[in-house]
Design a protein around this motif. Structure first.
Motif, PDB file in Angstrom:
ATOM      1  N   HIS A  30      -2.848 -30.816 -46.187  1.00 48.93           N
ATOM      2  CA  HIS A  30      -3.231 -32.095 -45.580  1.00 48.93           C
ATOM      3  C   HIS A  30      -2.170 -32.604 -44.604  1.00 48.93           C
ATOM      4  O   HIS A  30      -2.503 -33.171 -43.557  1.00 48.93           O
ATOM      5  CB  HIS A  30      -3.525 -33.147 -46.651  1.00 48.93           C
ATOM      6  N   LYS A  37      -4.476 -32.201 -35.995  1.00 46.71           N
ATOM      7  CA  LYS A  37      -5.374 -33.100 -35.268  1.00 46.71           C
ATOM      8  C   LYS A  37      -4.692 -33.698 -34.034  1.00 46.71           C
ATOM      9  O   LYS A  37      -5.358 -34.135 -33.108  1.00 46.71           O
ATOM     10  CB  LYS A  37      -5.879 -34.232 -36.167  1.00 46.71           C
ATOM     11  N   ALA A 152      -6.372 -37.225 -47.188  1.00 45.91           N
ATOM     12  CA  ALA A 152      -7.783 -36.887 -46.972  1.00 45.91           C
ATOM     13  C   ALA A 152      -8.504 -38.025 -46.256  1.00 45.91           C
ATOM     14  O   ALA A 152      -9.262 -37.799 -45.302  1.00 45.91           O
ATOM     15  CB  ALA A 152      -8.462 -36.559 -48.300  1.00 45.91           C
ATOM     16  N   ARG A 153      -8.250 -39.245 -46.692  1.00 47.89           N
ATOM     17  CA  ARG A 153      -8.877 -40.414 -46.062  1.00 47.89           C
ATOM     18  C   ARG A 153      -8.435 -40.552 -44.612  1.00 47.89           C
ATOM     19  O   ARG A 153      -9.245 -40.698 -43.695  1.00 47.89           O
ATOM     20  CB  ARG A 153      -8.539 -41.671 -46.865  1.00 47.89           C
ATOM     21  N   ASN A 155      -7.026 -38.288 -42.692  1.00 44.40           N
ATOM     22  CA  ASN A 155      -7.428 -37.148 -41.867  1.00 44.40           C
ATOM     23  C   ASN A 155      -8.874 -37.300 -41.407  1.00 44.40           C
ATOM     24  O   ASN A 155      -9.227 -36.838 -40.322  1.00 44.40           O
ATOM     25  CB  ASN A 155      -7.210 -35.828 -42.608  1.00 44.40           C
ATOM     26  N   GLY A 156      -9.696 -37.970 -42.194  1.00 38.43           N
ATOM     27  CA  GLY A 156     -11.044 -38.309 -41.729  1.00 38.43           C
ATOM     28  C   GLY A 156     -10.983 -39.260 -40.545  1.00 38.43           C
ATOM     29  O   GLY A 156     -11.729 -39.102 -39.567  1.00 38.43           O
ATOM     30  N   HIS A 157     -10.094 -40.241 -40.625  1.00 41.53           N
ATOM     31  CA  HIS A 157      -9.887 -41.130 -39.474  1.00 41.53           C
ATOM     32  C   HIS A 157      -9.419 -40.320 -38.259  1.00 41.53           C
ATOM     33  O   HIS A 157      -9.884 -40.533 -37.137  1.00 41.53           O
ATOM     34  CB  HIS A 157      -8.839 -42.204 -39.779  1.00 41.53           C
ATOM     35  N   ASP A 159     -10.000 -37.250 -37.550  1.00 43.21           N
ATOM     36  CA  ASP A 159     -11.143 -36.515 -36.981  1.00 43.21           C
ATOM     37  C   ASP A 159     -11.883 -37.366 -35.958  1.00 43.21           C
ATOM     38  O   ASP A 159     -12.187 -36.920 -34.858  1.00 43.21           O
ATOM     39  CB  ASP A 159     -12.143 -36.127 -38.084  1.00 43.21           C
ATOM     40  N   THR A 169     -13.314 -31.193 -32.250  1.00 42.03           N
ATOM     41  CA  THR A 169     -13.711 -31.348 -33.647  1.00 42.03           C
ATOM     42  C   THR A 169     -13.216 -30.123 -34.421  1.00 42.03           C
ATOM     43  O   THR A 169     -12.829 -29.117 -33.830  1.00 42.03           O
ATOM     44  CB  THR A 169     -15.235 -31.458 -33.808  1.00 42.03           C
ATOM     45  N   ASP A 171     -12.371 -28.580 -38.813  1.00 38.00           N
ATOM     46  CA  ASP A 171     -12.152 -28.937 -40.219  1.00 38.00           C
ATOM     47  C   ASP A 171     -10.743 -29.410 -40.472  1.00 38.00           C
ATOM     48  O   ASP A 171      -9.871 -29.313 -39.696  1.00 38.00           O
ATOM     49  CB  ASP A 171     -12.470 -27.766 -41.136  1.00 38.00           C
TER      50      ASP A 171
END
Length: 171
Positions: A30, A37, A152-153, A155-157, A159, A169, A171
């Motif tokens: 992570h 990213k 994880a949270r 890393n979603g942001h 993305d 984009t 994974d």
């Protein structure tokens, strides 16, 4: 010359391992993902806030996670520390105060804080407990699990921010 976030080769998470190795492996994956990213972006792009009305930026996430690494692992080890980017007067300094000019140093701080966190945790048992500022007793296992959840949270942001910046984009 304009600084650009370097490419990173993400470490693979372990598929079969003991608990400590599994937790460390997912945390490292992570950590690498957040930097992945950001790879290839300039300081200006890293500071951009492309998802209105949010003020999140990729650089803000990197700074925030450096501060989170510092606070949790120093507390777990019982080592005094000072906040990196925020004060009582500026509680969102980690998110809000990064600049294109600070990006390279902020990335170095992030990597340094991850290395320090690993060094602080290396000799602590997963069952080692400590008291938090919220008057709770938690163990090092909780810290690892929380850090994985926190990455994880965010890393979603990351993305969403990266896609809004240049369409990238992954994974």
């Amino acid at each position: 010359m304009t600084w650009v976030a370097p490419d990173i080769e993400r470490r693979s998470e372990p598929y079969v391992a003991d608990e400590r190795t599994m937790l460390q492996g997912w945390l490292d994956w992570h950590r690498d993902t957040l930097l992945w990213k950001c790879a290839g972006l300039t300081g200006e792009q890293l500071c951009a806030q492309p998802v209105a009305p949010s003020t999140l930026s990729l650089l803000g996430l990197v700074r925030h996670m450096a501060a989170v690494e510092r606070s949790w692992f120093h507390r777990a080890a019982g080592v005094a520390y000072e906040s990196l980017f925020y004060t009582d007067d500026n509680p969102d300094g980690d998110f809000d105060d990064g600049t294109a000019a600070s990006a390279e140093a902020d990335f170095a701080t992030f990597r340094d804080e991850c290395a320090k966190a690993d060094a602080l945790a290396a000799d602590l048992s997963l069952d080692h407990t400590f008291d938090t500022t919220h008057h709770r007793t938690i163990n090092v296992r909780w810290v690892y699990t929380h850090m994985i959840e926190e990455y994880a949270r965010h890393n979603g942001h990351a993305d969403l921010l990266r896609e809004a910046l240049d369409g990238t984009t992954g994974d």
